[in-house]
Enzyme design. Structure first.
Site, PDB file in Angstrom:
ATOM      1  CB  CYS A 128      82.299  33.992  63.196  1.00 36.59           C
ATOM      2  SG  CYS A 128      83.643  33.383  62.074  1.00 36.59           S
ATOM      3  CB  SER A 137      76.179  41.769  63.933  1.00 34.85           C
ATOM      4  OG  SER A 137      75.667  42.833  64.120  1.00 34.85           O
ATOM      5  CD  GLU A 181      82.143  50.288  67.500  1.00 34.69           C
ATOM      6  OE1 GLU A 181      82.983  49.609  66.791  1.00 34.69           O
ATOM      7  OE2 GLU A 181      81.176  50.162  67.636  1.00 34.69           O
ATOM      8  NE  ARG A 182      81.465  46.181  70.569  1.00 36.96           N
ATOM      9  CZ  ARG A 182      79.688  45.481  70.232  1.00 36.96           C
ATOM     10  NH1 ARG A 182      80.645  43.972  70.290  1.00 36.96           N
ATOM     11  NH2 ARG A 182      78.664  45.509  69.443  1.00 36.96           N
ATOM     12  CE  LYS A 216      83.922  50.926  62.409  1.00 41.51           C
ATOM     13  NZ  LYS A 216      84.240  50.779  63.405  1.00 41.51           N
ATOM     14  CD  GLU A 274      76.581  34.984  65.869  1.00 42.55           C
ATOM     15  OE1 GLU A 274      75.890  36.332  65.703  1.00 42.55           O
ATOM     16  OE2 GLU A 274      77.712  34.799  65.338  1.00 42.55           O
TER      17      GLU A 274
HETATM   18  P1  NAD Z   1      78.222  43.987  64.533  1.00 46.00           P
HETATM   19  O1  NAD Z   1      78.123  44.234  63.266  1.00 46.00           O
HETATM   20  O2  NAD Z   1      78.236  45.034  65.817  1.00 46.00           O
HETATM   21  O3  NAD Z   1      79.880  45.082  64.975  1.00 46.00           O
HETATM   22  C1  NAD Z   1      80.688  45.231  63.684  1.00 46.00           C
HETATM   23  C2  NAD Z   1      81.268  46.619  62.917  1.00 46.00           C
HETATM   24  O4  NAD Z   1      80.116  47.306  62.245  1.00 46.00           O
HETATM   25  C3  NAD Z   1      81.970  47.193  63.753  1.00 46.00           C
HETATM   26  O5  NAD Z   1      82.651  48.223  62.766  1.00 46.00           O
HETATM   27  C4  NAD Z   1      80.917  48.584  64.269  1.00 46.00           C
HETATM   28  O6  NAD Z   1      81.215  49.851  64.152  1.00 46.00           O
HETATM   29  C5  NAD Z   1      79.920  48.764  62.904  1.00 46.00           C
HETATM   30  N1  NAD Z   1      78.447  49.175  63.366  1.00 46.00           N
HETATM   31  C6  NAD Z   1      78.110  48.200  64.139  1.00 46.00           C
HETATM   32  N2  NAD Z   1      76.816  48.296  64.564  1.00 46.00           N
HETATM   33  C7  NAD Z   1      76.112  49.168  63.175  1.00 46.00           C
HETATM   34  C8  NAD Z   1      75.259  49.547  62.724  1.00 46.00           C
HETATM   35  N3  NAD Z   1      73.965  49.942  63.371  1.00 46.00           N
HETATM   36  N4  NAD Z   1      75.470  49.842  61.653  1.00 46.00           N
HETATM   37  C9  NAD Z   1      76.937  50.395  61.039  1.00 46.00           C
HETATM   38  N5  NAD Z   1      77.638  49.858  61.691  1.00 46.00           N
HETATM   39  C10 NAD Z   1      77.326  49.482  62.678  1.00 46.00           C
HETATM   40  O7  NAD Z   1      79.898  42.628  65.340  1.00 46.00           O
HETATM   41  P2  NAD Z   1      80.754  42.725  66.790  1.00 46.00           P
HETATM   42  O8  NAD Z   1      79.200  42.216  67.516  1.00 46.00           O
HETATM   43  O9  NAD Z   1      81.247  43.554  66.861  1.00 46.00           O
HETATM   44  O10 NAD Z   1      81.143  41.012  65.921  1.00 46.00           O
HETATM   45  C11 NAD Z   1      80.311  39.896  66.153  1.00 46.00           C
HETATM   46  C12 NAD Z   1      80.131  39.574  65.266  1.00 46.00           C
HETATM   47  O11 NAD Z   1      80.790  39.304  64.275  1.00 46.00           O
HETATM   48  C13 NAD Z   1      78.797  37.667  65.540  1.00 46.00           C
HETATM   49  O12 NAD Z   1      77.888  37.870  64.873  1.00 46.00           O
HETATM   50  C14 NAD Z   1      80.023  37.241  64.633  1.00 46.00           C
HETATM   51  O13 NAD Z   1      79.196  36.626  64.047  1.00 46.00           O
HETATM   52  C15 NAD Z   1      80.071  37.966  63.467  1.00 46.00           C
HETATM   53  N6  NAD Z   1      81.517  37.422  62.766  1.00 46.00           N
HETATM   54  C16 NAD Z   1      80.952  36.632  61.830  1.00 46.00           C
HETATM   55  C17 NAD Z   1      82.840  36.264  60.858  1.00 46.00           C
HETATM   56  C18 NAD Z   1      82.330  35.634  59.997  1.00 46.00           C
HETATM   57  O14 NAD Z   1      82.876  35.564  59.140  1.00 46.00           O
HETATM   58  N7  NAD Z   1      81.089  35.297  58.985  1.00 46.00           N
HETATM   59  C19 NAD Z   1      83.645  36.475  61.400  1.00 46.00           C
HETATM   60  C20 NAD Z   1      83.712  37.281  62.709  1.00 46.00           C
HETATM   61  C21 NAD Z   1      82.136  38.157  63.522  1.00 46.00           C
END
Ligand code: NAD
Length: 497
Positions: free
Chosen positions: A279, A224, A174-175, A171, A380
């Protein structure tokens, strides 16, 4: 045998058009080898013929390796197309988007070594008795991706999983789902059989489905804290293996003996590149002693960075992903000011070319004299905002970083090997750079977050590299006895030895 993924997904949500694929109006699901239009409020069937899954698991490792070799070539040939989709949907500069593809392709290249990576261990434990290990695929695996690396993070997940003989339901965010769809198309061209790699879209409903479906054995998540903790809890409660790679707050320590020009250039690039939406962005700088005197020169460098649309050749950084993200970053900047930090470079409302006036732009921003209790330090920010703290000694810097809950990445800039060594051994962070600002290891190693930046059993939770395969496989240990000489088989063997 691997179970097929053959069920229905409720309420898949619409996502934006994927222009690079010339698919109009809706982004299709990639199901069972075909692109299928999404229907937002209805059940959508996904079919995965059992024969494909069974065939994949039983396919020879050499045939899987051959497909991966072809896939890496196709990704190389289509780098620009994938990168363009990334820039259009995610906003990062085209050069950076190509880096996104490159770093992902390197995982495919590593997965091409599956013939070596999957080798087990063998020991002759006594006469005629051998013990050996076998690494077997888990079955159906799932990957849930964030928006910030639309090619690299899907490629952290599916190549190793399918190389090991699993199937995957991926998956994308979605953005920005476009890059993942192009990758799926290339995987199909490379010979990945229908049903082995599936792409589904949506947000929470789709995530819930992946966490709950009994056929799915393991979930890799990157994103996140909020989503990751939820997915970890729900997935593990359903008996799945889950690795969740979460948020970060990465500190760069600057010693007064560092090479000044090199350090300041690296700091500016790693804090503001990709508009800080990495990240591993070095979003927090810790000046030790007199190094704080370099701040004005850092501001000069940051001020010179060009903010523009990602396809513009002179762009150094593009927009934030959404208007909401822009507002959140601006609010965190303001919170720093309100809590007493010095806003020495304010990137809010930057000047951008006329055609981008409606974009989600924030320019490089530096908050100095930041203290650990401030929101801008604790949160963050995930934007082009560098927060600067001052400490007196290297020990103070180590203490500060170790007190921070996150442990994704960190770096030290110094010309003193002894200080560097002390730092690498004292610091509680997964990925450490010495004069390297963003120390993401190449995939023959593994991405190794630490502390609050990861949830899961650390011994198997690794995104890529050889250790990544541990996550996608189950080890069996076989002990065999093939007696060569004639033995007496008339008595029961009651003693364990
Ligand atoms: P996000 O958590 O908003 O989205 C990630 C995924 O989770 C998406 O596919 C989304 O559909 C899903 N999602 C979002 N909210 C949800 C919820 N409430 N319940 C269930 N699923 C949900 O993250 P983002 O904004 O797309 O990405 C940025 C974040 O990712 C930052 O915090 C960054 O540090 C982190 N990140 C971490 C790493 C790592 O290796 N640790 C690498 C890249 C990004």
């Amino acid at each position: 045998a691997i179970r097929t993924f053959s069920t229905s997904i409720r309420s898949l949500q619409p996502v934006s058009p994927v222009n690079s694929l010339n698919i109009k109006r809706t982004t299709p699901l990639f199901i069972n080898g075909d692109f299928v239009e999404s229907k937002t409020d209805k059940w959508i069937p996904l079919y995965n013929p059992a024969t494909n899954d069974l065939t994949w698991r039983k396919s020879s490792i050499l045939s899987r390796q051959r497909i991966l070799l072809d896939l890496q070539l196709l990704i190389r040939e289509h780098t620009d197309k994938i990168a363009k989709a990334i820039t259009e949907e995610q906003g990062k500069t085209f050069a950076d988007a190509k880096g996104d593809v490159l770093r992902g392709r390197q995982v495919v290249e590593t997965a091409c070594g599956i013939t070596n990576l999957l080798m087990g261990e063998q020991l002759t434990v006594s006469t005629d008795m051998d013990t050996y290990t076998i690494r077997e695929p888990l079955g159906v695996t799932a990957g849930i991706c964030p928006f910030n690396f639309p090619a690299m993070i899907p490629l952290w997940m599916f190549p190793l999983s399918i190389a090991a003989g699993n199937t995957m339901i991926l998956k994308p965010s979605e953005r920005d789902p476009g890059a993942a769809l192009i990758l799926a198309q290339l995987a199909k061209e490379a010979g990945v059989p229908n049903g082995v790699l599936n792409i589904v879209h949506g947000s929470i409903d789709t995530v819930n489905f992946l966490c709950d479906d009994e056929h799915i054995k393991a979930i890799s998540f990157v994103g996140s804290d909020r989503a990751g903790k939820y997915i970890y809890k729900r997935g593990t409660a359903n008996g799945k293996r889950v690795q969740a790679n979460l948020g970060a707050k990465n500190h760069g320590v600057v010693m007064p003996d560092a090479n000044k020009n090199y350090t300041l250039n690296q700091l500016a690039g790693s804090a503001f590149g990709a508009a800080g939406q990495r990240c591993m962005a070095l979003s927090t700088v810790v000046f030790v002693g007199k190094a704080k005197e370099w701040i004005p020169e850092l501001v000069d460098r940051a001020r010179k960075l060009r903010i523009s649309g990602g396809m513009e050749p002179d762009a150094d950084l593009g927009p934030l992903i959404t208007g909401q993200a822009k507002e959140r970053v601006e609010n965190l900047i303001q919170s720093g000011v309100d809590q007493g930090a010095k806003l020495i470079l304010d990137g809010r409302n930057p000047t951008v070319p006329e055609k981008y006036k409606n974009g989600n732009f924030v320019g490089p921003t530096i908050l100095a004299d930041v203290k650990p209790h401030m929101e801008c330090y604790k949160e963050e920010i995930f934007g082009p905002v560098l927060v600067a703290l001052n400490v007196d000694t290297l020990d103070d810097a180590v203490e500060l970083i170790n007190n921070n809950p996150y442990g994704n990445g960190t770096a030290i800039f110094t010309s003193n090997g002894s200080n560097a060594r002390y730092f690498t051994t004292s610091i509680e962070v997964g990925q450490i750079g010495v004069n390297v600002p963003i120390p993401v290891p190449l995939p023959m190693f593994s991405f190794t977050g630490n502390k609050a930046s990861i949830q899961g059993d650390i011994s198997i939770c690794k995104l890529d590299g050889k250790s990544g395969l541990q996550f996608y496989t189950q080890t069996k240990t076989v002990t065999t006895l093939w007696r060569h000489e004639d033995v007496d088989h008339t008595k029961s063997a009651v003693t364990m030895n």
